[in-house]
Design a protein around this motif. Structure first.
Motif, short mmCIF file in Angstrom:
data_model
loop_
_atom_site.label_atom_id
_atom_site.label_comp_id
_atom_site.label_asym_id
_atom_site.label_seq_id
_atom_site.Cartn_x
_atom_site.Cartn_y
_atom_site.Cartn_z
N UNK A 119 -6.62 2.98 -14.71
CA UNK A 119 -6.49 4.44 -14.75
C UNK A 119 -6.47 4.97 -13.34
N UNK A 120 -5.36 5.60 -12.99
CA UNK A 120 -5.20 6.12 -11.63
C UNK A 120 -5.48 7.61 -11.62
N UNK A 121 -6.49 8.00 -10.87
CA UNK A 121 -6.78 9.41 -10.70
C UNK A 121 -5.90 9.95 -9.58
N UNK A 122 -5.81 11.28 -9.43
CA UNK A 122 -5.08 11.82 -8.30
C UNK A 122 -5.66 11.28 -7.00
N UNK A 123 -4.88 11.25 -5.92
CA UNK A 123 -5.36 10.73 -4.64
C UNK A 123 -6.73 11.28 -4.31
N UNK A 124 -7.68 10.40 -4.10
CA UNK A 124 -9.06 10.82 -3.92
C UNK A 124 -9.45 10.82 -2.45
N UNK A 125 -10.61 11.32 -2.18
CA UNK A 125 -11.13 11.32 -0.82
C UNK A 125 -11.30 9.89 -0.34
N UNK A 126 -11.69 8.99 -1.26
CA UNK A 126 -11.87 7.58 -0.90
C UNK A 126 -10.57 6.99 -0.39
N UNK A 127 -9.46 7.32 -1.06
CA UNK A 127 -8.16 6.84 -0.62
C UNK A 127 -7.84 7.37 0.78
N UNK A 128 -8.10 8.64 0.99
CA UNK A 128 -7.80 9.26 2.28
C UNK A 128 -8.64 8.62 3.38
N UNK A 129 -9.90 8.34 3.10
CA UNK A 129 -10.77 7.70 4.08
C UNK A 129 -10.27 6.30 4.40
N UNK A 130 -9.64 5.64 3.43
CA UNK A 130 -9.13 4.29 3.64
C UNK A 130 -7.79 4.29 4.36
N UNK A 131 -7.23 5.47 4.63
CA UNK A 131 -5.90 5.57 5.23
C UNK A 131 -5.93 6.46 6.47
N UNK A 132 -6.69 6.06 7.49
CA UNK A 132 -6.77 6.90 8.70
C UNK A 132 -5.47 6.90 9.51
N UNK A 133 -4.58 5.94 9.22
CA UNK A 133 -3.31 5.83 9.96
C UNK A 133 -2.14 6.39 9.16
N UNK A 134 -2.42 7.36 8.29
CA UNK A 134 -1.37 7.91 7.42
C UNK A 134 -0.22 8.49 8.24
N UNK A 168 1.56 4.85 -4.61
CA UNK A 168 1.58 3.43 -4.28
C UNK A 168 0.33 3.05 -3.49
N UNK A 169 -0.12 3.91 -2.60
CA UNK A 169 -1.36 3.63 -1.86
C UNK A 169 -2.53 3.48 -2.81
N UNK A 170 -2.68 4.44 -3.73
CA UNK A 170 -3.79 4.41 -4.67
C UNK A 170 -3.71 3.18 -5.57
N UNK A 171 -2.50 2.89 -6.07
CA UNK A 171 -2.33 1.73 -6.94
C UNK A 171 -2.62 0.44 -6.19
N UNK A 172 -2.15 0.34 -4.95
CA UNK A 172 -2.36 -0.89 -4.18
C UNK A 172 -3.85 -1.12 -3.92
N UNK A 173 -4.55 -0.10 -3.44
CA UNK A 173 -5.96 -0.26 -3.10
C UNK A 173 -6.80 -0.58 -4.33
N UNK A 174 -6.54 0.10 -5.44
CA UNK A 174 -7.31 -0.15 -6.65
C UNK A 174 -7.01 -1.54 -7.22
N UNK A 175 -5.75 -1.93 -7.16
CA UNK A 175 -5.37 -3.24 -7.68
C UNK A 175 -5.99 -4.36 -6.86
N UNK A 176 -5.99 -4.21 -5.53
CA UNK A 176 -6.60 -5.24 -4.69
C UNK A 176 -8.09 -5.36 -4.96
N UNK A 177 -8.78 -4.23 -5.11
CA UNK A 177 -10.20 -4.26 -5.44
C UNK A 177 -10.43 -4.94 -6.78
N UNK A 178 -9.59 -4.60 -7.75
CA UNK A 178 -9.69 -5.16 -9.09
C UNK A 178 -9.54 -6.68 -9.05
N UNK A 179 -8.55 -7.17 -8.29
CA UNK A 179 -8.30 -8.62 -8.23
C UNK A 179 -9.40 -9.36 -7.49
N UNK A 180 -9.83 -8.83 -6.36
CA UNK A 180 -10.83 -9.51 -5.54
C UNK A 180 -12.17 -9.60 -6.28
N UNK A 181 -12.48 -8.57 -7.06
CA UNK A 181 -13.73 -8.57 -7.81
C UNK A 181 -13.58 -9.20 -9.19
#
Length: 233
Positions: free
Chosen positions: A22-37, A212-225
Motif C-alpha cells: 500500500x503506497x501512501x502519498x509521498x511522505x516526509x520519510x521519503x523526502x528525508x531519504x531524498x536530499x539530492x532531489x 517510483x521513488x516511494x515504490x522503490x524505497x518501500x520495496x527495497x525495505x520489504x525485500x531486505x526485511x
C-alpha cells in the motif's frame, strides 16, 4: 548493458510489488531519504525521455511481433540465468535453504526445462528467489543511504548503486567469449525486461518521480526485511 538490464529488472519488480504494497502519498520519510532531489529529478527526466523515445517503442514492437509462447520462453531463459545471482547472494546472506532451492531450480530448468526456456521448478514447489548484492549489504546491516537516480540505470540508493557491479559479475552472459552473441543476449534481455514493465507502468499515478521513488524505497525495505516491514500507522 548488463547493469542497464539489471536496472530495468528492478523497475519491473518495483512496480509489480506496488500491487501488493500500500503506497501512501509521498511522505516526509521519503523526502528525508531524498536530499539530492534537485539532481535526481533532471536525471530522472533524461532517463524517462530516453525510455519514451527509444526503449519503450522497441519493447512494444517486440511484444507485437513475438508470439506469447516465445516471449515466455525468453523470459524464463533469462530468469534461469539469474538464478546464479540469486544463489550467490543467498550464500552471502547465509540463507542455505534458499541457496539449495536456487541450485535445484537452476539444474532442473537447465535440463528438463531445456536451457531454462520452460520453468519446470515452480510447479514442483521450488519458488524463485529475488536477491541482489544490495539486499545482501542491507541484510548485514548496511544502511541504504540517500535515494539516488543513476543515468540510464534508474532508481537506486547510495548502498545499492555500487552493488550493481558484483551482480554484473554473477551474470553468466558476461563470460560468453563470442562478442556478437554476448551483446545480442544483453540486448534481448534488456528488451525482455522492458516488455515486462509495459503492464506494470500502468500502476503509476500522480507525480511519476514521487511514485517510483516511494515504490522503490518501500520495496527495497520489504525485500531486505523478508516481508517484515514495520507499520508506522
Amino acid at each position: 548493458m548488463c547493469a542497464f538490464r539489471s536496472s530495468v529488472s528492478r523497475c519491473v519488480q518495483v512496480l509489480a510489488c506496488a500491487c501488493f504494497i500500500t503506497l501512501s502519498p509521498p511522505s516526509r520519510a521519503d523526502s528525508d531519504a531524498d536530499p539530492w532531489e534537485g539532481i535526481n529529478r533532471p536525471v530522472f527526466s533524461f532517463n524517462d525521455t530516453l525510455d519514451t523515445y527509444a526503449l519503450k517503442p522497441l519493447a512494444q514492437a517486440y511484444q507485437f511481433v513475438t508470439p506469447r509462447v516465445a516471449q515466455d520462453g525468453i523470459h524464463h531463459f533469462f530468469n534461469n540465468l539469474g538464478e546464479v545471482k540469486n544463489l550467490s547472494n543467498n550464500l552471502l546472506q547465509a540463507k542455505f535453504h534458499s541457496a539449495g532451492v536456487d541450485t535445484s531450480r537452476f539444474l532442473l530448468n537447465s535440463t528438463i526445462g531445456l536451457a531454462g526456456l520452460f520453468d519446470v521448478a515452480t510447479p514442483m514447489g521450488l519458488q524463485r528467489s529475488d536477491e541482489d548484492f544490495g539486499q545482501t549489504l542491507g541484510y548485514w546491516g548496511v544502511s541504504s543511504g540517500p535515494y539516488l537516480v543513476l543515468p540510464l540505470l534508474g532508481p537506486s540508493t547510495l548502498r545499492d548503486a555500487p552493488a550493481i557491479l558484483p551482480d554484473a559479475y554473477a551474470n553468466p552472459v558476461r563470460y560468453i567469449g563470442d562478442v556478437p552473441t554476448r551483446n545480442s543476449l544483453y540486448g534481448v534481455s534488456l528488451i525482455d525486461g522492458r516488455a515486462q514493465y509495459l503492464t506494470s507502468e500502468k500502476l503509476i499515478t500522480g507525480d511519476k518521480y514521487n511514485f517510483i521513488r516511494s515504490a522503490y524505497l518501500q520495496t527495497r525495505t520489504f525485500k531486505i526485511k523478508g516481508g517484515a516491514v514495520k507499520d508506522d500507522f
